[in-house]
Design a protein around this motif. Structure first.
Motif, mmCIF file in Angstrom:
data_model
loop_
_atom_site.group_PDB
_atom_site.id
_atom_site.type_symbol
_atom_site.label_atom_id
_atom_site.label_comp_id
_atom_site.label_asym_id
_atom_site.label_seq_id
_atom_site.Cartn_x
_atom_site.Cartn_y
_atom_site.Cartn_z
ATOM 1 N N LEU A 78 -6.352 -7.297 -8.190
ATOM 2 C CA LEU A 78 -5.431 -7.926 -7.246
ATOM 3 C C LEU A 78 -4.130 -7.155 -7.053
ATOM 4 C CD1 LEU A 78 -4.750 -10.366 -5.436
ATOM 5 C CD2 LEU A 78 -3.816 -11.490 -7.478
ATOM 6 N N LEU A 79 -3.469 -6.760 -8.136
ATOM 7 C CA LEU A 79 -2.136 -6.167 -7.992
ATOM 8 C C LEU A 79 -2.138 -4.882 -7.168
ATOM 9 C CD1 LEU A 79 -0.391 -6.863 -11.426
ATOM 10 C CD2 LEU A 79 0.160 -7.818 -9.186
ATOM 11 N N PRO A 80 -3.017 -3.913 -7.452
ATOM 12 C CA PRO A 80 -3.016 -2.733 -6.577
ATOM 13 C C PRO A 80 -3.412 -3.072 -5.147
ATOM 14 C CG PRO A 80 -4.821 -2.621 -8.178
ATOM 15 C CD PRO A 80 -3.922 -3.740 -8.605
ATOM 16 N N LYS A 81 -4.302 -4.049 -4.965
ATOM 17 C CA LYS A 81 -4.695 -4.439 -3.612
ATOM 18 C C LYS A 81 -3.499 -4.991 -2.844
ATOM 19 C CE LYS A 81 -7.823 -7.748 -3.232
ATOM 20 N NZ LYS A 81 -9.186 -8.355 -3.167
ATOM 21 N N LEU A 82 -2.732 -5.876 -3.462
ATOM 22 C CA LEU A 82 -1.553 -6.431 -2.799
ATOM 23 C C LEU A 82 -0.536 -5.335 -2.476
ATOM 24 C CD1 LEU A 82 -0.985 -9.684 -4.909
ATOM 25 C CD2 LEU A 82 -1.802 -9.562 -2.540
ATOM 26 N N ALA A 83 -0.334 -4.434 -3.423
ATOM 27 C CA ALA A 83 0.633 -3.356 -3.213
ATOM 28 C C ALA A 83 0.226 -2.482 -2.028
ATOM 29 C CB ALA A 83 0.766 -2.510 -4.477
ATOM 30 N N PHE A 84 -1.061 -2.173 -1.942
ATOM 31 C CA PHE A 84 -1.522 -1.319 -0.850
ATOM 32 C C PHE A 84 -1.593 -2.072 0.473
ATOM 33 C CE2 PHE A 84 -2.364 1.684 -4.120
ATOM 34 C CZ PHE A 84 -2.410 2.925 -3.495
ATOM 35 N N TYR A 85 -1.836 -3.384 0.443
ATOM 36 C CA TYR A 85 -1.738 -4.159 1.677
ATOM 37 C C TYR A 85 -0.341 -4.017 2.276
ATOM 38 C CZ TYR A 85 -6.185 -6.730 1.113
ATOM 39 O OH TYR A 85 -7.503 -7.088 1.027
ATOM 40 N N LYS A 86 0.671 -4.146 1.435
ATOM 41 C CA LYS A 86 2.049 -4.022 1.918
ATOM 42 C C LYS A 86 2.295 -2.618 2.479
ATOM 43 C CE LYS A 86 6.922 -4.382 0.622
ATOM 44 N NZ LYS A 86 7.223 -3.104 1.289
ATOM 45 N N ILE A 87 1.821 -1.603 1.766
ATOM 46 C CA ILE A 87 2.004 -0.229 2.234
ATOM 47 C C ILE A 87 1.341 -0.039 3.597
ATOM 48 C CG2 ILE A 87 1.342 2.172 1.793
ATOM 49 C CD1 ILE A 87 1.674 1.530 -1.222
ATOM 50 N N GLY A 88 0.139 -0.600 3.748
ATOM 51 C CA GLY A 88 -0.564 -0.464 5.015
ATOM 52 C C GLY A 88 0.180 -1.112 6.168
ATOM 53 N N VAL A 89 0.694 -2.317 5.960
ATOM 54 C CA VAL A 89 1.436 -2.996 7.033
ATOM 55 C C VAL A 89 2.734 -2.246 7.317
ATOM 56 C CG1 VAL A 89 2.450 -5.164 7.811
ATOM 57 C CG2 VAL A 89 0.393 -5.212 6.419
ATOM 58 N N ASP A 90 3.364 -1.704 6.280
ATOM 59 C CA ASP A 90 4.565 -0.882 6.485
ATOM 60 C C ASP A 90 4.257 0.293 7.411
ATOM 61 O OD1 ASP A 90 6.052 -2.479 4.782
ATOM 62 O OD2 ASP A 90 5.904 -1.123 3.055
ATOM 63 N N GLU A 91 3.127 0.959 7.164
ATOM 64 C CA GLU A 91 2.763 2.124 7.972
ATOM 65 C C GLU A 91 2.475 1.724 9.415
ATOM 66 O OE1 GLU A 91 -0.519 3.860 5.889
ATOM 67 O OE2 GLU A 91 0.754 4.841 4.395
ATOM 68 N N ILE A 92 1.796 0.608 9.603
ATOM 69 C CA ILE A 92 1.503 0.136 10.962
ATOM 70 C C ILE A 92 2.797 -0.246 11.676
ATOM 71 C CG2 ILE A 92 0.350 -1.682 12.298
ATOM 72 C CD1 ILE A 92 -1.774 -1.697 10.008
ATOM 73 N N GLU A 93 3.731 -0.871 10.947
ATOM 74 C CA GLU A 93 4.995 -1.277 11.552
ATOM 75 C C GLU A 93 5.779 -0.084 12.088
ATOM 76 O OE1 GLU A 93 9.177 -3.589 10.457
ATOM 77 O OE2 GLU A 93 7.494 -3.679 9.052
ATOM 78 N N ARG A 94 5.682 1.050 11.430
ATOM 79 C CA ARG A 94 6.409 2.226 11.885
ATOM 80 C C ARG A 94 5.871 2.742 13.219
ATOM 81 N NH1 ARG A 94 6.932 3.304 6.166
ATOM 82 N NH2 ARG A 94 4.991 4.491 6.035
ATOM 83 N N VAL A 95 4.672 2.331 13.586
ATOM 84 C CA VAL A 95 4.053 2.789 14.827
ATOM 85 C C VAL A 95 4.038 1.697 15.892
ATOM 86 C CG1 VAL A 95 1.919 3.693 15.864
ATOM 87 C CG2 VAL A 95 2.600 4.417 13.559
ATOM 88 N N ASN A 96 3.724 0.444 15.484
ATOM 89 C CA ASN A 96 3.514 -0.614 16.471
ATOM 90 C C ASN A 96 3.941 -1.954 15.883
ATOM 91 O OD1 ASN A 96 2.078 -2.755 18.003
ATOM 92 N ND2 ASN A 96 1.166 -1.033 19.111
ATOM 93 N N THR A 97 5.039 -2.499 16.374
ATOM 94 C CA THR A 97 5.614 -3.721 15.820
ATOM 95 C C THR A 97 4.681 -4.912 15.975
ATOM 96 O OG1 THR A 97 7.821 -2.906 16.340
ATOM 97 C CG2 THR A 97 7.611 -5.256 15.895
ATOM 98 N N TYR A 98 4.116 -5.085 17.173
ATOM 99 C CA TYR A 98 3.259 -6.247 17.425
ATOM 100 C C TYR A 98 1.995 -6.170 16.565
ATOM 101 C CZ TYR A 98 1.007 -9.962 20.188
ATOM 102 O OH TYR A 98 0.397 -11.130 20.602
#
Length: 253
Positions: A78-98
């Motif tokens: 769980l812990l690495p999965k949650l951490a990487f979920y956040k990283i993934g959304v961070d990366e998407i946010e830098r490209v496309n807010t919606y």
């Protein structure tokens, strides 16, 4: 990693490849099924990119000693999965807010019933993110946002349907997640029922009712990793040494 086990091997599909398949399906969606065509390209980007958090995790698969199978997306620690979920959304946010707003909603839905303290921390952080992201859209259409969120869920599940089922499987033998149709797809059905998929044969899939404008084909990269090679080399090296294959699937009315 998405895993399907056979007698002598594991069929292994990277999450980011599965996500690309998500986008390749819903780009053909009938426009009339949505309230508006606004932000559709952003929703499509979310479908293509929603599992980019798994790129690093899937690069080196790890072994689940208790289950005697490589860790999958559903039982990954769980812990690495949650951490990487956040990283993934961070990366998407830098490209496309919606798109990042949609992906944040998508990941939060996985843990909506959880009382785990780490999940609650993740949910709190993503709730803050969602409030902040919505400020970028002062005239945000919440109903359309919910349609796009359900569309992202549908695209994810349809791709999983293609990945987790043995091609050509009879309906009664399908993966249990999908036997009764796709959850939360009633808004895309004229009679407010879940969309239902089935394999016509080993290469063709259809849906009832058919939500797409035309018939199309998709390609799914995968590796067949022999159990004997895993015993000899370990899961990481066995995966690396196994050749990448490709399955072509036709989605037809």
């Amino acid at each position: 990693m998405i895993i399907r086990e056979t007698k002598d091997s594991f069929i292994m599909i990277r999450q980011h490849d599965h996500a690309y398949l998500s986008g390749e399906t819903i780009k053909h969606l009938k426009p009339s099924l949505l309230k508006s065509d606004s932000f559709f390209d952003d929703a499509l980007y979310a479908a293509y990119q929603h599992d980019r958090s798994w790129i690093g995790l899937d690069d080196t698969p790890i072994w689940n000693d208790r289950e005697k199978i490589p860790y999958t997306f559903s039982d990954y620690p769980l812990l690495p999965k949650l951490a990487f979920y956040k990283i993934g959304v961070d990366e998407i946010e830098r490209v496309n807010t919606y798109a990042s707003l949609l992906c944040s909603l998508h990941f939060c839905s996985f843990f909506s019933q959880s009382n785990n303290k780490d999940c609650l921390v993740f949910l709190t952080g993503e709730a803050r993110r969602q409030m902040r992201l919505k400020e970028a859209f002062p005239d945000l259409d919440e109903e359309l946002l919910q349609q796009h969120f359900r569309l992202l869920q549908f695209s994810d599940n349809l791709s999983l349907y293609l990945c987790l089922n043995e091609p050509g499987v009879d309906k009664e033998e399908e993966h249990p997640w999908f036997k009764n149709g796709f959850q939360n797809t009633e808004m895309f059905h004229p009679e407010n029922q879940p969309l239902m998929a089935r394999w016509m044969n080993e290469k063709e899939v259809t849906l009832d009712p058919y939500p797409f404008e035309k018939d199309f084909r998709v390609s799914l990269p995968y590796k067949i990793v022999a159990k004997g090679l895993i015993e000899e080399k370990g899961i990481a090296e066995a995966y690396e040494k196994s050749d990448m294959g490709e399955r072509v699937i036709f989605v037809r009315q």
